[in-house]
Design a protein around this motif. Structure first.
Motif, mmCIF file in Angstrom:
data_model
loop_
_atom_site.group_PDB
_atom_site.id
_atom_site.type_symbol
_atom_site.label_atom_id
_atom_site.label_comp_id
_atom_site.label_asym_id
_atom_site.label_seq_id
_atom_site.Cartn_x
_atom_site.Cartn_y
_atom_site.Cartn_z
ATOM 1 N N ALA A 206 0.835 -1.204 0.000
ATOM 2 C CA ALA A 206 0.000 0.000 0.000
ATOM 3 C C ALA A 206 0.870 1.256 0.000
ATOM 4 O O ALA A 206 0.557 2.235 -0.679
ATOM 5 C CB ALA A 206 -0.945 -0.003 1.197
ATOM 6 N N TYR A 207 1.976 1.227 0.746
ATOM 7 C CA TYR A 207 2.901 2.366 0.716
ATOM 8 C C TYR A 207 3.456 2.571 -0.687
ATOM 9 O O TYR A 207 3.524 3.698 -1.188
ATOM 10 C CB TYR A 207 4.069 2.158 1.687
ATOM 11 C CG TYR A 207 3.721 2.339 3.138
ATOM 12 C CD1 TYR A 207 3.557 3.606 3.684
ATOM 13 C CD2 TYR A 207 3.572 1.239 3.979
ATOM 14 C CE1 TYR A 207 3.250 3.775 5.025
ATOM 15 C CE2 TYR A 207 3.262 1.395 5.317
ATOM 16 C CZ TYR A 207 3.100 2.670 5.837
ATOM 17 O OH TYR A 207 2.796 2.836 7.159
ATOM 18 N N LEU A 208 3.869 1.490 -1.319
ATOM 19 C CA LEU A 208 4.467 1.593 -2.646
ATOM 20 C C LEU A 208 3.465 2.089 -3.680
ATOM 21 O O LEU A 208 3.792 2.933 -4.522
ATOM 22 C CB LEU A 208 5.054 0.241 -3.066
ATOM 23 C CG LEU A 208 6.154 -0.319 -2.168
ATOM 24 C CD1 LEU A 208 6.644 -1.658 -2.698
ATOM 25 C CD2 LEU A 208 7.292 0.658 -2.005
ATOM 26 N N THR A 209 2.256 1.587 -3.600
ATOM 27 C CA THR A 209 1.223 2.031 -4.539
ATOM 28 C C THR A 209 0.876 3.497 -4.301
ATOM 29 O O THR A 209 0.743 4.275 -5.254
ATOM 30 C CB THR A 209 -0.040 1.156 -4.418
ATOM 31 O OG1 THR A 209 0.310 -0.207 -4.645
ATOM 32 C CG2 THR A 209 -1.101 1.582 -5.425
ATOM 33 N N VAL B 276 7.271 6.399 0.306
ATOM 34 C CA VAL B 276 8.104 5.217 0.100
ATOM 35 C C VAL B 276 9.118 5.072 1.236
ATOM 36 O O VAL B 276 9.455 3.953 1.640
ATOM 37 C CB VAL B 276 8.768 5.217 -1.295
ATOM 38 C CG1 VAL B 276 9.975 6.114 -1.367
ATOM 39 C CG2 VAL B 276 9.123 3.804 -1.712
ATOM 40 N N MET B 277 9.560 6.180 1.800
ATOM 41 C CA MET B 277 10.484 6.103 2.930
ATOM 42 C C MET B 277 9.796 5.517 4.167
ATOM 43 O O MET B 277 10.421 4.790 4.941
ATOM 44 C CB MET B 277 11.092 7.477 3.231
ATOM 45 C CG MET B 277 12.063 7.959 2.167
ATOM 46 S SD MET B 277 13.385 6.788 1.779
ATOM 47 C CE MET B 277 14.321 6.832 3.297
ATOM 48 N N GLU B 278 8.526 5.809 4.354
ATOM 49 C CA GLU B 278 7.771 5.186 5.449
ATOM 50 C C GLU B 278 7.746 3.672 5.263
ATOM 51 O O GLU B 278 7.911 2.912 6.213
ATOM 52 C CB GLU B 278 6.343 5.731 5.502
ATOM 53 C CG GLU B 278 6.227 7.142 6.009
ATOM 54 C CD GLU B 278 4.792 7.636 5.992
ATOM 55 O OE1 GLU B 278 3.892 6.880 6.440
ATOM 56 O OE2 GLU B 278 4.569 8.768 5.538
ATOM 57 N N GLN C 22 14.456 1.228 -4.881
ATOM 58 C CA GLN C 22 14.518 1.790 -6.239
ATOM 59 C C GLN C 22 13.593 2.991 -6.375
ATOM 60 O O GLN C 22 13.972 4.015 -6.949
ATOM 61 C CB GLN C 22 14.162 0.726 -7.267
ATOM 62 C CG GLN C 22 15.186 -0.366 -7.403
ATOM 63 C CD GLN C 22 14.687 -1.538 -8.231
ATOM 64 O OE1 GLN C 22 13.650 -1.477 -8.878
ATOM 65 N NE2 GLN C 22 15.434 -2.637 -8.207
ATOM 66 N N GLN C 23 12.369 2.856 -5.838
ATOM 67 C CA GLN C 23 11.425 3.973 -5.900
ATOM 68 C C GLN C 23 11.982 5.180 -5.140
ATOM 69 O O GLN C 23 11.894 6.308 -5.625
ATOM 70 C CB GLN C 23 10.069 3.588 -5.299
ATOM 71 C CG GLN C 23 9.162 2.841 -6.227
ATOM 72 C CD GLN C 23 7.797 2.603 -5.590
ATOM 73 O OE1 GLN C 23 7.672 2.401 -4.386
ATOM 74 N NE2 GLN C 23 6.772 2.626 -6.407
#
Length: 165
Positions: free
Chosen positions: A119-122, A140-142, A155-156
């Motif tokens: 969910a964080y990545l999305t 993304v850091m979270e 990577q993100q």
């Protein structure tokens, strides 16, 4: 009649990688003991692993109804509901590109399951698609704080950090 024999058969089916048969055995155990919260919980897990989220939620809800004091059952239901919200967000993004609605759904998913790395990545991807690289990077850091070695997240993060410059 109790459902312990059927539960044993369900576990044997799982060990044999026959999840459909396991579902059948769990359902037979529930037919024998419909008020057994543990049976509904176990069936819910098997449905979830079989990508039958609606049925997983149905049985997780029943487990919570039958044994509301079980933190395990309540947590499992929250995780499943978070997955459901994430799936809804993906549909919003595929359809009419409803990014605001997708952001709302993903944030709700993270309230239910703050450990849900996907969910964080999305959510970060959605922010990036709006060129909001600052929020994409923060999000993304979270996720990386949860899973520091997650390659896609790393990577993100690098990509969004570069775009912030």
């Amino acid at each position: 009649m109790n459902g312990e024999n059927q539960i044993q058969k369900a576990y044997e089916s799982i060990l044999g990688h026959d999840f459909e048969k396991a579902i059948e055995w769990f359902e037979k155990a529930i037919a024998a003991e419909p008020h057994n919260a543990a049976y509904h919980y176990k069936l819910s897990i098997t449905y979830a692993r079989s990508n039958k989220l609606h049925k997983a939620i149905e049985h997780a809800t029943k487990a919570v109804e039958l044994e509301s004091g079980s933190e395990t059952h309540r947590y499992h239901l929250k995780v499943l509901r978070a997955r459901e919200l994430a799936e809804q967000a993906h549909k919003e993004l595929k359809g009419a590109k409803q990014t605001e609605r997708a952001i709302f759904l993903l944030k709700q998913a993270l309230v239910l399951d703050p450990l849900f790395i996907e969910a964080y990545l999305t959510l970060a991807e959605v922010f990036a698609s709006r060129r909001d690289y600052e929020n994409a990077y923060k999000t993304v850091m979270e996720g990386l704080r949860l899973e520091p070695f997650h390659e896609i997240a790393k990577q993100q993060a690098a990509q969004y950090k570069q775009l912030l410059k």
